[in-house]
Design an enzyme around this catalytic site. Structure first.
Site, PDB file in Angstrom:
ATOM      1  N   ASP A   9       0.853  -1.191   0.000  1.00 39.93           N
ATOM      2  CA  ASP A   9       0.000   0.000   0.000  1.00 39.93           C
ATOM      3  C   ASP A   9       0.887   1.238   0.000  1.00 39.93           C
ATOM      4  OD1 ASP A   9      -1.891   1.955   0.326  1.00 39.93           O
ATOM      5  OD2 ASP A   9      -2.695   1.210   2.219  1.00 39.93           O
ATOM      6  N   GLU A 106      -2.582   0.250  -4.405  1.00 38.76           N
ATOM      7  CA  GLU A 106      -2.477  -0.991  -3.644  1.00 38.76           C
ATOM      8  C   GLU A 106      -2.406  -2.190  -4.583  1.00 38.76           C
ATOM      9  OE1 GLU A 106      -5.308  -1.424  -0.422  1.00 38.76           O
ATOM     10  OE2 GLU A 106      -5.836   0.702  -0.570  1.00 38.76           O
TER      11      GLU A 106
END
Length: 411
Positions: A9, A106
């Site tokens: 992320d 992500e």
């Protein structure tokens, strides 16, 4: 063999990229958002400094300025974010062929069988992204996608967290149930009403009870909480099927009557219809989403007797849904419309009323408009009704000025 899944992320992605390119604001509170003057004004993301003021993603800019008067708001630059997303992906490809994006910032990676351990790979990716791209990432390492995602959220920024089969009860089960992927506010509120506060509580709740409350989703949440997610990480070359095509917008002013709604819905319907034709799709199900100034929101859908890619038919169905489901208890702040349930085998039945012929003519007209707009720009041709009334509501182009949203986990 137990899988090794990473979830990477990018921390405060949009804001991190903006601060990288704007060194003069790196030590100041920065948010990426819309234009507050036209009320496309919400925070899409913010840097770590702005987070200290209690600013939240999705918060209106006027409210954010009350918390942080010195906040610097920059407009989103999606081509730049796409470029950085691709650069990150090139790094991931050095470690696995199985890379599944979850939005721009992500991605899951399946590194099972790699000579390096999951933690070693995570540490290498974290350092490479920081050194090569100038931004930071948080990484979760686990044996399934759900706990890997939970791990990347567990500690931020610039951190690595392992949630394995040996420690998930100690780490994951102690977290609020709202931290679990797909437990939104309404689901969390309902879980709280039954005394289910943590992921551990959810994991230890009778699955039959959860199914009675949430239907099939109850069983899914129970599996997720117990680390029983077996969904594979998709191959990097796998093309996802398009499930629906839609557009939404926060309006430049409050909508106060059906005419205002129609003006906005017409622009959205034209954009959706154009995108359908670009993909060669026609759909049967029309869905609208509505949010008012009291932040009450709802979605409704209607199934047509025939698939369509015509803006007039999409608009008619959308307005029918709106009129049947909204009583104007408050003014409207945002609208959305989408088409799904695509049909590629439908054959139009000709009738004595000439319905098929009229639809064919409308398709030719709208296809011609598509060509004109591609050649001469979106505003080269407009409907007369859009020019005669509510021009402050219809002067936008959702087809070209769209916002990129995360890809569904279940897609």
């Amino acid at each position: 063999m137990e899988r090794t899944i990473l979830h990477v992320d990018c921390n405060k992605f949009y804001a991190s990229v903006e601060c990288l390119y704007r060194p003069e604001v790196r030590d100041k509170p920065v948010a990426v958002g819309g234009n507050p003057e036209t009320r496309h004004g919400i925070i899409l993301t913010k840097n770590e400094i702005a987070s200290k003021y209690g600013l939240t993603v999705g918060e209106p800019l006027w409210k954010a300025y009350q918390k942080c008067p010195e906040l610097i708001v920059v407009p989103p630059n999606y081509p730049l974010y796409l470029r950085f997303s691709r650069l990150c992906r090139k790094v991931y490809e050095d470690y696995s062929e199985y890379i599944e994006p979850f939005g721009l910032d992500e991605s899951w990676l399946d590194v099972t069988g790699n000579q390096q351990s999951g933690m070693e790979i995570a540490e290498e990716i974290r350092n490479r992204i920081k050194f090569e791209l100038g931004i930071t990432v948080s990484i979760g390492v686990s044996y399934n996608k759900i706990f890997a995602k939970l791990g990347s959220d567990y500690k931020k920024p610039d951190a690595i967290t392992r949630i394995g089969s040996d420690n998930y009860k100690k780490i994951a089960w102690e977290l609020p149930c709202g931290d679990l992927l797909f437990v939104g506010r309404s689901t969390q509120k309902k879980l709280y009403s039954y005394g289910i506060y943590t992921i551990g509580d959810l994991a230890n709740t009778d699955v039959k009870f959860l199914k009675s409350v949430f239907g099939k989703n109850g069983e899914t949440l129970h599996c997720f909480a117990n680390g029983l997610d077996s969904a594979p990480v998709k191959h990097k070359d796998e093309i996802r099927d398009v499930k629906s095509i839609g557009n939404s917008t926060t309006t430049p002013r409050d909508l106060v009557n059906n005419a205002d709604v129609s003006a906005v819905m017409r622009v959205l319907s034209e954009s959706v219809a154009q995108r359908l034709r670009e993909h060669g799709f026609k759909g049967r199900t029309i869905t609208i989403s509505v949010r008012d100034t009291k932040l009450f929101s709802f979605t409704r859908q209607k199934k047509l007797d025939f698939p369509t890619d015509l803006s007039t038919e999409i608009l008619a169905a959308g307005m029918e849904l709106f009129r049947a489901n909204y009583s104007w208890s408050a003014n409207i702040r945002s609208l959305g419309i989408s088409v799904s349930d695509f049909d590629f085998e439908y054959c139009e039945q000709f009738d004595l009323a000439g319905t098929a012929q009229r639809r064919e003519k409308r398709e030719k007209i709208e296809s011609t408009i598509d060509v004109l707009r591609r050649r001469f720009g979106h505003y080269c041709i407009q409907r007369a009704c859009q020019l005669s009334a509510a021009t402050d509501l219809s002067d936008f182009n959702p087809h070209d000025e769209h916002i990129i949203h995360p890809i569904s986990y279940f897609a």
